[in-house]
Design a protein around this motif. Sequence first.
Motif, PDB file in Angstrom:
ATOM      1  N   GLY A 109     -32.602   4.158  -3.295  1.00 13.25           N
ATOM      2  CA  GLY A 109     -31.697   4.222  -4.904  1.00 13.25           C
ATOM      3  C   GLY A 109     -32.721   2.359  -4.852  1.00 13.25           C
ATOM      4  N   PHE A 154     -30.031   5.030  -8.403  1.00 15.94           N
ATOM      5  CA  PHE A 154     -30.238   3.908  -9.276  1.00 15.94           C
ATOM      6  C   PHE A 154     -30.508   3.674 -10.811  1.00 15.94           C
ATOM      7  CE2 PHE A 154     -34.799   3.432 -12.398  1.00 15.94           C
ATOM      8  CZ  PHE A 154     -34.941   2.249 -11.917  1.00 15.94           C
ATOM      9  N   PRO A 169     -45.219  -1.937  -1.728  1.00 14.24           N
ATOM     10  CA  PRO A 169     -43.347  -1.172  -2.188  1.00 14.24           C
ATOM     11  C   PRO A 169     -42.917  -2.233  -1.268  1.00 14.24           C
ATOM     12  CG  PRO A 169     -45.079  -0.124  -0.655  1.00 14.24           C
ATOM     13  CD  PRO A 169     -45.892  -0.848  -2.193  1.00 14.24           C
ATOM     14  N   ASP A 185     -42.748   7.666  -5.991  1.00 23.04           N
ATOM     15  CA  ASP A 185     -41.754   6.325  -6.150  1.00 23.04           C
ATOM     16  C   ASP A 185     -42.171   5.589  -7.650  1.00 23.04           C
ATOM     17  OD1 ASP A 185     -40.000   7.320  -3.125  1.00 23.04           O
ATOM     18  OD2 ASP A 185     -41.881   6.748  -2.257  1.00 23.04           O
ATOM     19  N   ARG A 186     -42.963   4.801  -7.297  1.00 25.65           N
ATOM     20  CA  ARG A 186     -43.460   3.560  -8.231  1.00 25.65           C
ATOM     21  C   ARG A 186     -43.249   4.624  -9.358  1.00 25.65           C
ATOM     22  NH1 ARG A 186     -47.361   0.863  -4.208  1.00 25.65           N
ATOM     23  NH2 ARG A 186     -47.981   2.969  -3.863  1.00 25.65           N
ATOM     24  N   MET A 195     -32.278   8.651  -7.218  1.00 21.53           N
ATOM     25  CA  MET A 195     -32.181   8.212  -8.818  1.00 21.53           C
ATOM     26  C   MET A 195     -31.189   7.896  -9.459  1.00 21.53           C
ATOM     27  SD  MET A 195     -34.469   7.068 -11.375  1.00 21.53           S
ATOM     28  CE  MET A 195     -35.913   8.108 -10.778  1.00 21.53           C
ATOM     29  N   TYR A 202     -36.289   1.057  -5.384  1.00 19.58           N
ATOM     30  CA  TYR A 202     -36.483   1.169  -7.174  1.00 19.58           C
ATOM     31  C   TYR A 202     -35.844   0.098  -7.939  1.00 19.58           C
ATOM     32  CZ  TYR A 202     -37.370   5.581  -5.797  1.00 19.58           C
ATOM     33  OH  TYR A 202     -37.516   6.975  -5.309  1.00 19.58           O
ATOM     34  N   VAL A 218     -39.782   5.553 -10.834  1.00 17.99           N
ATOM     35  CA  VAL A 218     -39.896   4.581 -11.383  1.00 17.99           C
ATOM     36  C   VAL A 218     -39.400   4.017 -12.642  1.00 17.99           C
ATOM     37  CG1 VAL A 218     -38.965   1.737 -11.496  1.00 17.99           C
ATOM     38  CG2 VAL A 218     -38.541   3.243  -9.236  1.00 17.99           C
ATOM     39  N   TYR A 269     -37.442  13.640 -11.872  1.00 17.48           N
ATOM     40  CA  TYR A 269     -37.729  13.180 -10.559  1.00 17.48           C
ATOM     41  C   TYR A 269     -38.106  13.898  -9.083  1.00 17.48           C
ATOM     42  CZ  TYR A 269     -36.638  10.006  -6.325  1.00 17.48           C
ATOM     43  OH  TYR A 269     -37.081   9.858  -5.130  1.00 17.48           O
ATOM     44  N   SER A 305     -37.344  12.581  -2.739  1.00 19.73           N
ATOM     45  CA  SER A 305     -37.239  12.875  -3.736  1.00 19.73           C
ATOM     46  C   SER A 305     -36.545  13.287  -4.085  1.00 19.73           C
ATOM     47  CB  SER A 305     -38.715  12.830  -4.655  1.00 19.73           C
ATOM     48  OG  SER A 305     -38.769  14.689  -4.647  1.00 19.73           O
ATOM     49  N   SER A 358     -37.474  -6.128  -0.443  1.00 24.54           N
ATOM     50  CA  SER A 358     -37.097  -5.419   0.346  1.00 24.54           C
ATOM     51  C   SER A 358     -36.852  -5.411   1.722  1.00 24.54           C
ATOM     52  CB  SER A 358     -37.401  -3.473   0.547  1.00 24.54           C
ATOM     53  OG  SER A 358     -38.761  -3.750   1.259  1.00 24.54           O
ATOM     54  N   TRP A 368     -37.427  -3.765  -7.164  1.00 28.68           N
ATOM     55  CA  TRP A 368     -38.485  -3.511  -8.357  1.00 28.68           C
ATOM     56  C   TRP A 368     -38.556  -3.800  -9.469  1.00 28.68           C
ATOM     57  CZ3 TRP A 368     -40.714   1.853  -6.405  1.00 28.68           C
ATOM     58  CH2 TRP A 368     -40.846   2.336  -5.229  1.00 28.68           C
TER      59      TRP A 368
END
Length: 225
Positions: free
Chosen positions: A87, A194, A70, A123-124, A191, A90, A127, A147, A186, A74, A93
Amino acid sequence: MAVLNLRSLPGGRILRGSQPFGMDTVATAAFLELHGIQTVVDLRSGYERTIVPWQLTNGAVELVENPLDPRIASAGLESIHTAEDLGELYVGWVRARPDWVAESLRPAAQGKRTLIHCSLGKDRTGVVSALALLATGTDRAAVVADYSASTAALPAMLETMAAAWRLAVPEIPEDAFSPSLMLLQSPQAAMEYFLGVFGHEFGSAADYLHDAGLTGAELDGLRRS
């Protein structure tokens, strides 16, 4: 114990959830059979898997280890203070590892009933699930709602995860799993941020996944999932 934060995405072929907390081989086999799971896609790092491993019997299911650290792309997880920071994590990633997203969804795209999970499943997993939903035509409001549905499960999961980690890593700080940490929340705004950046940078999720390596047939399979 169990896989927590567990739910199906529309269509039912993809299940999303947490890591398998406290499950022995008997409980694991019963869980897999109950949900008809053919493939488990584990998004955790190798170190995370040593703390809470899967107790699988040989040949029970296909296990796909598709890790994402993670911290990749970043400035450091300690820099996550706002929903927008989360966000942006994410976004980093998907910028850095489109192949990781595609490989996470490939088993479901090939017709297998698949459990996709990380540690908390928010999270992972969030996404990957968001892009799966977008690729199948789900509207953004429903993606955000899926989410943020993790919020209700987080207090119990954080207690359970803290106990597992403190047993394995006694020196871990007391506040490492505090629900006040943005990284362990969350919020809808994370989200929403993102999705806004993703749409601006990549356009459609289907195009992104195709460029990342899913074939046209696999994308069709994902839409039928």
